[in-house]
Design a protein around this motif. Structure first.
Motif, PDB file in Angstrom:
ATOM      1  N   ASP A 120       0.810  -1.223   0.000  1.00 62.97           N
ATOM      2  CA  ASP A 120       0.000   0.000   0.000  1.00 62.97           C
ATOM      3  C   ASP A 120       0.838   1.266   0.000  1.00 62.97           C
ATOM      4  O   ASP A 120       0.302   2.377  -0.020  1.00 62.97           O
ATOM      5  CB  ASP A 120      -0.972   0.014   1.185  1.00 62.97           C
ATOM      6  N   GLY A 121       2.183   1.135   0.032  1.00 67.05           N
ATOM      7  CA  GLY A 121       3.053   2.298  -0.063  1.00 67.05           C
ATOM      8  C   GLY A 121       2.964   3.261   1.094  1.00 67.05           C
ATOM      9  O   GLY A 121       3.191   4.455   0.913  1.00 67.05           O
ATOM     10  N   ASP A 122       2.668   2.755   2.297  1.00 69.78           N
ATOM     11  CA  ASP A 122       2.561   3.662   3.449  1.00 69.78           C
ATOM     12  C   ASP A 122       3.838   3.702   4.284  1.00 69.78           C
ATOM     13  O   ASP A 122       3.868   4.280   5.369  1.00 69.78           O
ATOM     14  CB  ASP A 122       1.362   3.282   4.330  1.00 69.78           C
ATOM     15  N   ASP A 164       4.997  -4.918   4.703  1.00 73.96           N
ATOM     16  CA  ASP A 164       3.813  -5.772   4.761  1.00 73.96           C
ATOM     17  C   ASP A 164       3.863  -6.750   5.933  1.00 73.96           C
ATOM     18  O   ASP A 164       2.820  -7.119   6.494  1.00 73.96           O
ATOM     19  CB  ASP A 164       3.666  -6.548   3.449  1.00 73.96           C
ATOM     20  N   ALA A 165       5.087  -7.186   6.299  1.00 70.73           N
ATOM     21  CA  ALA A 165       5.207  -8.180   7.362  1.00 70.73           C
ATOM     22  C   ALA A 165       4.669  -7.673   8.690  1.00 70.73           C
ATOM     23  O   ALA A 165       4.205  -8.456   9.524  1.00 70.73           O
ATOM     24  CB  ALA A 165       6.668  -8.595   7.515  1.00 70.73           C
ATOM     25  N   SER A 166       4.704  -6.352   8.926  1.00 66.74           N
ATOM     26  CA  SER A 166       4.217  -5.800  10.195  1.00 66.74           C
ATOM     27  C   SER A 166       3.015  -4.882  10.008  1.00 66.74           C
ATOM     28  O   SER A 166       2.566  -4.235  10.960  1.00 66.74           O
ATOM     29  CB  SER A 166       5.346  -5.037  10.906  1.00 66.74           C
ATOM     30  N   ASP A 167       2.496  -4.819   8.767  1.00 65.80           N
ATOM     31  CA  ASP A 167       1.363  -3.947   8.457  1.00 65.80           C
ATOM     32  C   ASP A 167       0.068  -4.706   8.705  1.00 65.80           C
ATOM     33  O   ASP A 167      -0.203  -5.722   8.047  1.00 65.80           O
ATOM     34  CB  ASP A 167       1.455  -3.484   6.999  1.00 65.80           C
ATOM     35  N   ALA A 168      -0.746  -4.238   9.678  1.00 66.38           N
ATOM     36  CA  ALA A 168      -2.016  -4.901   9.972  1.00 66.38           C
ATOM     37  C   ALA A 168      -3.011  -4.722   8.837  1.00 66.38           C
ATOM     38  O   ALA A 168      -3.986  -5.470   8.745  1.00 66.38           O
ATOM     39  CB  ALA A 168      -2.594  -4.365  11.281  1.00 66.38           C
ATOM     40  N   LYS A 228      -3.456   2.059   3.019  1.00 66.59           N
ATOM     41  CA  LYS A 228      -2.425   2.976   3.506  1.00 66.59           C
ATOM     42  C   LYS A 228      -2.868   3.579   4.837  1.00 66.59           C
ATOM     43  O   LYS A 228      -4.002   4.050   4.984  1.00 66.59           O
ATOM     44  CB  LYS A 228      -2.178   4.069   2.474  1.00 66.59           C
ATOM     45  N   GLY A 229      -1.961   3.547   5.816  1.00 66.52           N
ATOM     46  CA  GLY A 229      -2.269   4.112   7.126  1.00 66.52           C
ATOM     47  C   GLY A 229      -1.003   4.447   7.899  1.00 66.52           C
ATOM     48  O   GLY A 229       0.105   4.067   7.500  1.00 66.52           O
ATOM     49  N   PRO A 230      -1.136   5.154   9.036  1.00 68.23           N
ATOM     50  CA  PRO A 230       0.038   5.562   9.809  1.00 68.23           C
ATOM     51  C   PRO A 230       0.545   4.425  10.695  1.00 68.23           C
ATOM     52  O   PRO A 230      -0.145   3.435  10.948  1.00 68.23           O
ATOM     53  CB  PRO A 230      -0.509   6.720  10.653  1.00 68.23           C
ATOM     54  N   ALA A 231       1.793   4.605  11.162  1.00 70.85           N
ATOM     55  CA  ALA A 231       2.360   3.633  12.093  1.00 70.85           C
ATOM     56  C   ALA A 231       1.657   3.741  13.433  1.00 70.85           C
ATOM     57  O   ALA A 231       1.176   4.805  13.841  1.00 70.85           O
ATOM     58  CB  ALA A 231       3.858   3.882  12.255  1.00 70.85           C
ATOM     59  N   SER A 232       1.571   2.607  14.156  1.00 71.63           N
ATOM     60  CA  SER A 232       0.909   2.569  15.457  1.00 71.63           C
ATOM     61  C   SER A 232       1.616   1.553  16.343  1.00 71.63           C
ATOM     62  O   SER A 232       2.123   0.533  15.863  1.00 71.63           O
ATOM     63  CB  SER A 232      -0.570   2.203  15.289  1.00 71.63           C
ATOM     64  N   ASN A 262      -1.339  -1.031  13.364  1.00 68.16           N
ATOM     65  CA  ASN A 262      -0.136  -0.555  12.688  1.00 68.16           C
ATOM     66  C   ASN A 262      -0.326  -0.574  11.174  1.00 68.16           C
ATOM     67  O   ASN A 262      -0.623  -1.611  10.578  1.00 68.16           O
ATOM     68  CB  ASN A 262       1.058  -1.437  13.077  1.00 68.16           C
ATOM     69  N   GLY A 263      -0.154   0.573  10.545  1.00 70.52           N
ATOM     70  CA  GLY A 263      -0.308   0.687   9.096  1.00 70.52           C
ATOM     71  C   GLY A 263      -1.729   0.740   8.629  1.00 70.52           C
ATOM     72  O   GLY A 263      -1.983   0.660   7.419  1.00 70.52           O
TER      73      GLY A 263
END
Length: 612
Positions: free
Chosen positions: A422-424, A428-432, A437-441, A447-448
């Motif tokens: 998603d280019g955020d 991807d391995a840690s992107d929920a 696309k979303g911010p880090a959490s 997260n993501g």
């Protein structure tokens, strides 16, 4: 300043005088036709090409060139001193070493005529046919560029032998020479459905006797190719400008005329079939009113010229002719005959690729990274390349994430970086939410992810079910979660049963509106989980009644729920209805509570993406 009609009439009178004088003197008359056909096999009718393709490949054509009123005068009583002139031309050419082209043009005036202007004291010479024209011999050499390439430069010349008749306007009194330089090229290969051709030339003509002035010649042409080389449509302009203010048309008696430019336009087409059989036709107007420029010229031809070979065949032909790497530089002067290169004024580098563009002391011919400085290596795929700090197969010169292992990407800014669909900026391995696309959490479940990925109005960390559309709830554990539905690995479970309305004795079932709220959440669960590809809507009953009756009843209820979901927006292909009767009880049919538990509808996930 004389008007054009007066000038034309005066010109006609001068030419008649020349024609008359030619009976007793060798100084009268000249070659009238200003159309000089390009050598046989050239792509255009009149503008010569710089190419010389092939070796020992002959090309021939027969051409009919018709000029309407090449000498005419205006005024109250128009005079057509030469009303028409038609030449049949037999042309041939021979290519040598993919570099030199020899040609010959044999013209024959097959028809010509004109009117006696009736000038007192001037005897009119009647035009006749057939009459030979001046035989033309030509030679051309390709200096730069490759055959059928986008740019070529050639230098050529013609020698005209005075075999024609000056008195009949088919030839000159003396031999004539001409030199020209040509530029040209082709965009698109022989296999392309659409291509583009262009030519430009410029030169000088000299000799021919006192009645034929020296002149500068120039021309330009462009055409589109359709279906490879099947059909060519184009236009060409050619012209000749006298080198002087006046023309000496005759020395005995002395006759002069104002210098003027001959210019013509041709619009033409060529059709090539059977590997090189060519049919062509062109027509166009004269652009000036000079002597020899007709108001209309028409050209027709038929000939044979081998079509351009595809690139591999051209390379093979070039190798036979002495250019193994097909870079346009002959092997006997190519310093790198086995590697395609560029021309260079340095004989030691002529025909070689740039020696070391990145300056890393590894020659480009051996450098796996010729534009990025690196170290020498025994491994050919790494020789001359920078280090690969993260050992992911992408050297640091192109790795956008040199300290983190990654993978390939079409985007240079992502080459060698971990996957980020998603280019955020969150791998991807840690992107929920790897596709949103979303911010880090700090919350791994958020997260993501965007503030409200499920679009239920409950945002951020307050949403206990961020990927399931739900409702606001004072209980933090239920806030943003569905009221009735949960999705597990193999089932969409409901906290309340789906209820039905029974009409009369026919026992026809339909979904009770009180269950709409439950089924809305079932629909949302299917839509928000695109990996769910097939759901089985199961109908179950208690054991009251016969086995056949309960199977029909359970099937009817399953189909009623399926119809409700399809009407609510679930794709039909994602659902299948099946009734099981009382085969799969959840409770004891001997007690009322057990029978109520057995009368139910279930939503079983029987296929997800990636699963058989």
């Amino acid at each position: 300043m004389r008007s054009s009609s007066v000038a034309a009439a005066a010109s006609a009178a001068v030419l008649v005088t020349l024609a008359s004088a030619s009976r007793g003197q060798s100084t009268g008359g000249f070659s009238l036709d200003r159309f000089e056909p390009a050598p046989a096999g050239d792509v255009f009718f009149g503008v010569p090409s710089p190419a010389a393709p092939g070796h020992l490949e002959p090309r021939v054509h027969a051409m009919l060139d018709y000029a309407y009123r090449p000498i005419h005068s205006g005024g109250d009583t128009p005079i057509d001193l030469v009303s028409s002139q038609a030449f049949l031309r037999l042309d041939a050419s021979l290519a040598l070493w993919d570099r030199l082209l020899l040609s010959v043009d044999a013209p024959l005036a097959v028809s010509q005529g004109g009117d006696d202007p009736g000038i007192p004291g001037v005897e009119f010479t009647e035009l006749a046919a057939p009459e030979l024209g001046d035989l033309r011999f030509g030679a051309r050499v390709r200096l730069l560029g490759r055959d059928a390439g986008p740019f070529q430069l050639g230098l050529g010349g013609y020698l005209f032998v005075p075999t024609g008749s000056p008195a009949q306007y088919t030839g000159d009194a003396e031999a004539r020479g001409a030199f020209h330089a040509s530029l040209g090229g082709r965009l698109g290969t022989a296999r392309s459905s659409l291509g583009f051709l262009w030519n430009a030339s410029g030169g000088v003509d000299f000799g021919g006797g006192p009645n034929q002035p020296q002149q500068a010649t120039f021309g330009g042409a462009a055409a589109l190719l359709f279906g490879g080389d099947l059909l060519q449509l184009g236009a060409e302009v050619y012209a000749a400008a006298p080198l002087g203010d006046e023309l000496l048309l005759s020395s005995t008696p002395v006759q002069r005329e104002d210098a003027s430019v001959n210019a013509e336009l041709l619009l033409g087409a060529k059709l090539r079939v059977l590997g090189g059989l060519t049919f062509g036709a062109a027509v166009g107007p004269g652009l000036t009113n000079a002597i020899g420029t007709p108001p209309v010229r028409a050209v027709g031809m038929v000939g044979w010229a081998p079509l351009p070979a595809p690139a591999p065949e051209r390379a093979q032909a070039s190798a036979v002719a002495g250019d193994k790497d097909d870079d346009g530089i002959d092997d006997h002067i190519d310093a790198c005959p086995d590697v395609k290169g560029d021309p260079s004024p340095d004989p030691a580098k002529d025909g070689c690729p740039p020696a070391d563009r990145d300056g890393d002391a590894v020659l480009d011919i051996d450098d796996a990274c010729p534009s990025t400085p690196g170290a020498r290596s025994a491994e050919p795929t790494e020789n001359g390349c920078p280090d690969d700090s993260d050992d992911d197969g992408f050297h640091d010169g192109i790795d956008a994430c040199p300290s983190v292992r990654g993978g390939p990407s079409d985007d240079p800014k992502k080459v060698g970086c971990p996957g980020d669909a998603d280019g955020d900026g969150i791998a991807d391995a840690s992107d929920a939410c790897p596709k949103l696309k979303g911010p880090a959490s700090k919350n791994p479940k958020q997260n993501g992810c965007p503030d409200d990925p499920d679009g239920d109005g409950v945002r951020g960390a307050a949403d206990a079910c961020p990927n399931e559309r739900g409702h606001s709830d004072p209980d933090p554990r239920q806030n943003g979660c569905p009221k009735f539905v949960r999705v597990s690995a193999d089932e969409i479970t409901t906290s309340r049963p789906v209820q039905f309305v029974v009409y009369g004795k026919t026992r026809t079932q339909t979904v009770d509106p009180v269950s709409d709220e439950i089924l809305v959440e079932v629909r949302d669960a299917i839509q928000q989980n695109p990996d769910i590809e097939l759901v089985e809507v199961q109908g179950h009953t208690d054991d009251s009644g016969t086995e056949g009756y309960n199977l029909r009843l359970s099937q009817q209820r399953a189909e009623a729920v399926l119809s409700w979901l399809v009407a609510a927006g679930v794709p039909r292909e994602k659902l299948v209805a099946r009734g099981y009767g009382f085969e799969q009880p959840l409770g004891d049919n001997r007690v009322k509570t057990g029978r109520q538990k057995n009368r139910r509808v279930q939503f079983m996930i029987i296929k997800r993406k990636g699963q058989p």
